[in-house]
Enzyme design. Sequence first.
Site, PDB file in Angstrom:
ATOM      1  N   GLU A  82      55.028  39.232  37.802  1.00  0.00           N
ATOM      2  CA  GLU A  82      53.908  39.039  38.722  1.00  0.00           C
ATOM      3  C   GLU A  82      52.696  38.584  37.934  1.00  0.00           C
ATOM      4  O   GLU A  82      51.610  38.459  38.454  1.00  0.00           O
ATOM      5  CB  GLU A  82      53.633  40.304  39.547  1.00  0.00           C
ATOM      6  N   CYS A 114      57.490  44.423  41.232  1.00  0.00           N
ATOM      7  CA  CYS A 114      58.157  45.023  40.074  1.00  0.00           C
ATOM      8  C   CYS A 114      59.662  44.830  40.054  1.00  0.00           C
ATOM      9  O   CYS A 114      60.335  45.375  39.191  1.00  0.00           O
ATOM     10  CB  CYS A 114      57.843  46.510  40.006  1.00  0.00           C
ATOM     11  N   HIS A 238      63.040  52.617  39.325  1.00  0.00           N
ATOM     12  CA  HIS A 238      61.750  52.023  39.014  1.00  0.00           C
ATOM     13  C   HIS A 238      60.765  53.154  38.754  1.00  0.00           C
ATOM     14  O   HIS A 238      60.828  54.200  39.393  1.00  0.00           O
ATOM     15  CB  HIS A 238      61.255  51.130  40.159  1.00  0.00           C
TER      16      HIS A 238
END
Lengths: 351, 131
Positions: A82, A114, A238
């Site tokens: 990103e 992400c 994550h």
Amino acid sequence: MQSVGIVGYGVCVPKYRIKVQEIARVWGEEGDRISASLGIIEKSVPDIDEDAATLAVEAARNAIAFAKIKPDAIGAIYVGSESHPYAVKPTATIVAEAIGATPNLTAADLEFACKAGTAGIQICMGLVGANMVRYGLAIGADTSQGRPGDALEYTASAGAAAFVIGREKEEIVAEIEATCSFTTDTPDFWRRQHAEYPSHGGRFTGAPAYFRHIIGATQALFEKTGTRAADYDYFVFHQPNGKFPIEAAKKMGIDPQKVKPGLFTPIIGNTYSGASPIGLCGVLDIAKPGQRILLTSFGSGAGSDAFAIRVTDAIEKKRGEYCGRRLSDYLNDKEYIDYAIYVKHRRKLKM
Amino acid sequence: MPSENLAITWRRIPERYRLVGTFCRNCQTSYFPARKLCPKCRRKGKIEQKQFSGRGKIYSFTEVTAGPSGFEKQTPYILAIVELEEGPKLTAQIVGARKVKIGDAVEAVFRKIIEDSEEGLIHYGYKFRLV
């Protein structure tokens, strides 16, 4: 589909670190309380000459050295980030040129907050499994930004992980047995065109975003593969902070001890596209042949990709022969900076 | 404003990104940056492309405290002549260290060298770090 898997993996984490305590000091917050509530001690900070492209290149070089393959055998490169250095001009071509994979390959940049790195792994699995390319290179790399004073500033950090995906059975160190995703339109976090810093939904990033997607994808993978939590030795989720992955595990009845070996956010921060991929690399550094790993990424916006991975016998020999930098080397090679230097590194000063 | 002609930047990408130089098969000499003609063997030379390992040692160095345009915000930094293990010497910045000494082992890293401007091209290339 024919079996595909990870042939090589590598990471890159910048040398500089800033402590949560130091950021809290500047904003008059209680460092101890924030550190405890986020489960983060410190985060990585890129050098002034590092960006998502340079981190991606270093991780890719490590992955190729581990895989022991010729770079020109790579037929596809996907860089998920990103924080691509250019809005228009791919990071993937910079990586392709820097590793010597040009010109006979396809390449593109991906963006999905992400989870862009794991989206790259899925695309490479498809191309490799369909015999369209011999090897695919999937990278998650970020130098993420948090608005000064915002909660994100305590966690947004920098790092990258790269995976060479292949199909030759004797080359595979970790077979990817299955993957599935869970995707919806959820406005938990975004950054508009030309905006310097992202905006987010605060508490909204928890239950409807992170937890719903992580749990949704993980449970879908359990169903698809006919497995359950007890069948896996490690879980990598994550890790936007040190707390969420542990909480997600508890909600699914997974032993948190199986999550901790792949949890690096407490000491390097949230490396965004690099986060769960770096976690996977950390687990691959210690896993034994035959052990099973479940990886689930999360990207705001929102989606999760889950992977069922089985470590093969080939990993011990390849790990032993690899003489490049490992995750532990990057974690140990660190230098602390204060907030003023951090501001300079992250170009937060407008001059 | 661009720091150099786009075509020159483009032509030097293999050299800057992955240390591609040349090698004379006739006299076994390595060249970096690339030479099209071997100055020792002249017309007898057999020049071919060669990618250098990136490993070497510090041959000499200086600390730059007044950087040229585009490098002002990086000062102080170390600029070194690195002797590659294959022989050639090149000039490059040393990253991640404030103190170095002659003979220190180094390895090449891929870093951002300079940005033309806020909207301009980003130039990447080699720097070195201590091993």
